[in-house]
Design an enzyme around this catalytic site. Structure first.
Site, PDB file in Angstrom:
ATOM      1  N   HIS A   1      -2.734   6.456   3.985  1.00 25.06           N
ATOM      2  CA  HIS A   1      -1.322   6.590   4.347  1.00 25.06           C
ATOM      3  C   HIS A   1      -0.807   7.909   3.796  1.00 25.06           C
ATOM      4  O   HIS A   1      -0.908   8.174   2.597  1.00 25.06           O
ATOM      5  CB  HIS A   1      -0.498   5.452   3.738  1.00 25.06           C
ATOM      6  CG  HIS A   1      -0.774   4.100   4.327  1.00 25.06           C
ATOM      7  ND1 HIS A   1      -1.610   3.893   5.399  1.00 25.06           N
ATOM      8  CD2 HIS A   1      -0.307   2.866   3.975  1.00 25.06           C
ATOM      9  CE1 HIS A   1      -1.634   2.601   5.696  1.00 25.06           C
ATOM     10  NE2 HIS A   1      -0.866   1.959   4.851  1.00 25.06           N
TER      11      HIS A   1
ATOM     12  N   CYS B   1       0.803  -1.219   0.000  1.00 23.03           N
ATOM     13  CA  CYS B   1       0.000   0.000   0.000  1.00 23.03           C
ATOM     14  C   CYS B   1       0.840   1.275   0.000  1.00 23.03           C
ATOM     15  O   CYS B   1       0.545   2.229  -0.731  1.00 23.03           O
ATOM     16  CB  CYS B   1      -0.947  -0.010   1.193  1.00 23.03           C
ATOM     17  SG  CYS B   1      -0.190  -0.524   2.734  1.00 23.03           S
TER      18      CYS B   1
END
Lengths: 360, 360, 360, 360
Positions: C242, C149
């Site tokens: 994130h 990710c």
């Protein structure tokens, strides 16, 4: 106390409650940690490796390298604190009492047993008389328990009202800290920016435990207090400190000022005993409308004070207010340590060796 | 509706509630934003500059560059939504009604005025008849209000019980989201990992507003419902969604199953009107004990559904349960938009020009 | 696509990534969920019981009662998405490819295998040619992976700079969401009001995966890009998204304005393919200094856009900026779905039955 | 110190930094609070009313009822600590120095002034010699400043490396606590479950202040250290403690083990002075990969220790690691108190009365 310190064992020493026992007992004037007992998985390791330490202060250096031992009935100590989880506490605590160990337990398993004191020293110190009726007493063993964390906050706040006016009905809604669920406990994906409106078994404990604690000792038995209690329990994203919103119906009419006075002037009946862990006062009453708050006030009285605020009339009952209790100190390990201190003063806890010698 | 869209103004368009109005009206089938009105400080700027946009979706492109105008009695629109703060709403809304504008307000100022409907369309749609008694009615102006955010959740959950069994007493404790305090609102140093057990004025509103909403219209006046309500309100670190722990005393005995059935089978009396913002069903009843949760369920029914869970017997009253309401949608801007939709169907809202022309 | 939908299986359907696949595929125009496969513990149960659903939207009704089946090489579907954890993914994915299934995997196990594409459709769509070198290709099976990710956010942000100026060195520090750890994942006692400055294996992936993704296909092999990357990865109390703080040393000098232009004007080379899940644009560049923020912008482009902000000169390298990627959509399940869409357009994914029939 | 305590004034005593001064000075062995000075709005009120107290410990009883006085040049004290905000600190501090008061300031205004020490006692205690060049020195007044909170963490961690190997380039990304923004500071709607990738002016301070602190005193002037620093600063939902991810290019090659040894064996050059607030050691190095964490370790050494962890090779520079500093203690009020203690030992701070008498 000019005597040597009593040597204590901690059952479940690596768990969340066990760690709190370790923290609170590290510098205790009357007790010293002699045994760290835990499951076989942890046994044999030094404590610093066996425990996934979650505290904000470092592991006390004097236990960091101590070896964790398996739980057994041959622990080298004068009495034990039990921080065991309910899934195993019932049986193990029973065996230890049978083996002659005083067991000061935080687990729920034996709390409602007829001959086991459910003890808050400032409220029902006389209930320790139940010990005499325990089957293991002859061999030196017994079990004393402290209440559920939320129960403690509620009962400490109610007690002055029970004494002064009588209490007949109570509605309480709790906002409970994450630490109450232990470690790993609540997943962060459930806790973050959220409320979970359910805590298994908690509402039942809050409805029943206070009746026993506030009950009267009659002919060696506790007659439960006649108070109806309805609890709604929620988990909130707070680290330490259970906040409780309480509405109370009194047995006899009283003004808000009288209620405040009863709470503010309450003096612990055991103040003279000067127990090291006892807070003074037990209750701290706030006038600021936005206090108490868990993050700001849970640590008051080193976590042993119960904070009260927002005392005001209730549109349905007589009075309502909020109470705050540090759930892992006053509501768990600290409450158990205070229980042990009371038992020392009452003569129930003493060096076990002397006992054993005496028996021989 | 094959008619052209009604042209709406938003008062306090740059504030937290105003922004929610903008979001909800961006793609509304009946209404289009024609005026963004705010304080002189914002007036003259494009909306994207004037508003410190706090939403998680971008500013709707059709208003991003629209000029914010000062609040006046000469707004180019058919009616206004008021997202003004209570410090100024009372006077401004009054002036606009006097100037012939229908005012659909989220502010608290006129809620308890005898001739102003405190409206939840699914509950008291007939209360709009109060409009006829308003002094500004002749000139086309009137004021309609929606209740406080926490009141909405409580009343929606209570209404089926009021209708089916009668309700006499209620204890409610709220766990309210940060967004309820607007922006900048609660400082993060107060909110993080904490609870604030006080929200100014909130408990009073919860004790009084439901009585008006649940009241009966008799001879053009609302007779308040005879229900005693005691509220304890807390701020918790949640972004959206007020959770409420409710205990209810019923007028006639009912089992938990009957209560659940009353909540689950409740059908809105205005379902036939097919209002675009009306959720179907109004109430979503959960069986999972740990539901509803604010972070997971506040958005149900695009934020217009009220979620219910944990229906169970109460040890003191008859039944207790939790309710969850999206405070800035159902409890504020969305509730006001639904009110406006009802008023369209009832014929109270129509193009103002026609009115003005007719007057000429 | 006038063809019937491809029938997909989801491996690890009850886990956190599996649930995200279910959410994203519930209304997909090209794919329909035909198989929900999970461990034996879940097999045989309806999905709503087997999965501890953690989403904020309800379980899609069409799969709620579907039976979960055990993972095997006889799944009734055209290809599979793998949301398996790395502890089991390697072996199972290998077996399924061998059994003739295309495997579109989110697991890390085969990412760095020489003949497996590590695919971001907007960046290296030609890498799917590696499929031809896979040993299972003859039987119709193959494996395609999407990156870690955090890697996805970094590489999407770097790619326009690599293409336009060349990139030689990169420092990146991540602030990663809790959802990246799955469920139950990070305990709330670790996450609340805290940062954990370590995520196992993450920094290594960020140092190596980008080199493969940004590498050139030469003679059927990927020549890794010559970029040095140093990553520091932190877990922060954020739910989704994130954030990455990136400093870049360019191969040839460029002004901040040129860098901004390269990012802002970047157009995906596969825009013409009109893949249903592809965002347009891939990169959203913010000018506001305090944007992008995970809570406000992670969902942009239905979670598939990568947001960029704070482009400014670096005192040590050439330019620095922040990037934000939705870790469970673009960085996991959504990235895998986009990969599958590309593979459909490239002819690698088609109804398996036709294949089977053709074989017969 | 057998002398009487020095009498200190706190400028901006009601603000967030001022409150921290109050907390730290309540039981200080060398200093006693004699003046609480704040804006005219607060002046005349008892401190408990003037200050919106945000601490987790109660207001120290000895100051709770002390009257707040307006800021002036006639304060009854030996020297002042300044917790003023930058918007007013520059002018007021200047006037007080001119009026003969030593000013130990936490504000940024005079930090980079050529003749003002930017002081961290463990690092550049000799920089206090700059005081001699200040124009107010003759009258007894001078100004000494402590660095920005993030700078402190960075410089303390870098200093042993600068001394041992030399440092040429630094990349640092910060994850900063909410308390750094003061009170009310960051709105909870921005902070909750979010990151804000911008803190005004912070990155510039981190790029420039370390060069002065680490500079050499040559001919009474500071020659800035030749280190390039690039900082990226983020606000995260943490209460206390700035975490910094640091990558360092050394002037001469060194292994990770050598770097660790340099950090671990570092001994403060002022250890012999036994300053009451000085931590021992200055740096605490952790081996556990997931430590240090702000919530668990910010309070180490009563908030004065800087924690280091995750020392490892850097793929781009030489070494990378994380550092943690308590931003409102070591990084603000505590740093200023330590500065004052050094100045006492160096003879710069003494009873002002003696001075005044001497002048007469």
């Amino acid at each position: 106390m000019d005597q040597p310190k009593l040597r204590v064992g901690i059952l479940g020493a690596t768990g969340a409650v066990g760690q709190k026992f370790v923290e609170l007992l590290a510098d205790h004037p009357w007790f010293e940690i002699s045994v760290l007992a835990a499951s076989d998985r942890s046994a044999g390791k030094p404590y610093r490796e066996a425990a996934h330490w979650i505290g904000t202060r470092p592991i006390p250096p004097q236990v960091a390298d101590q070896e964790v031992v398996p739980i057994s009935t041959e622990l080298d100590c004068d009495f034990v604190f039990s921080g065991l989880s309910a899934s195993v506490a019932g049986e193990i605590e029973h065996q230890l009492a049978e083996a002659g160990y005083p067991v000061i337990s935080n687990a729920r398993n034996h709390r409602m047993r007829e001959d086991v004191p459910l003890l808050i020293p400032e409220i029902n110190p006389d209930h320790t008389a139940l010990i005499e009726r325990q089957p293991w007493r002859a061999r030196g063993g017994f079990i004393v328990t402290n209440p559920n964390c939320s129960t403690v906050g509620l009962v400490c706040a109610l007690y002055p009202l029970v004494k002064t006016f009588g209490v007949t009905q109570v509605h309480v809604t709790t906002l409970q800290a994450l630490s109450g669920a232990g470690y790993p406990g609540v997943p962060s994906l459930d806790a973050t920016a959220n409320v979970i409106p359910f805590i298994g078994g908690e509402e039942e404990k809050m409805a029943t435990e206070p009746r026993k604690i506030l009950g009267k000792l009659v002919d060696g038995r506790v007659e439960p207090a006649a108070i109806q209690i309805s609890a709604q329990c929620n988990r909130v994203p707070v680290l330490e400190g259970h906040l409780e919103c309480i509405s109370v119906k009194l047995a006899r009419a009283a003004s808000v000022e009288e209620v405040r006075a009863a709470l503010q002037t309450f003096r612990s009946p055991i103040a003279d005993l000067q127990l090291p862990t006892a807070p003074d006062p037990l209750l701290q009453v706030f006038d600021e409308p936005h206090f108490p708050q868990p993050r700001r006030h849970a640590e008051l009285g080193r976590g042993m004070t119960v904070s009260i605020g927002r005392i005001r009339p209730c549109e349905v009952f007589d009075v309502k207010f909020v109470a705050l209790v540090h759930n892992t100190i006053r509501g768990a390990a600290g409450g158990a340590v205070l229980n042990a201190e009371l038992l020392v003063r009452q003569g129930y806890l003493k060096p076990r060796r002397s006992l054993i010698v005496a028996e021989a």
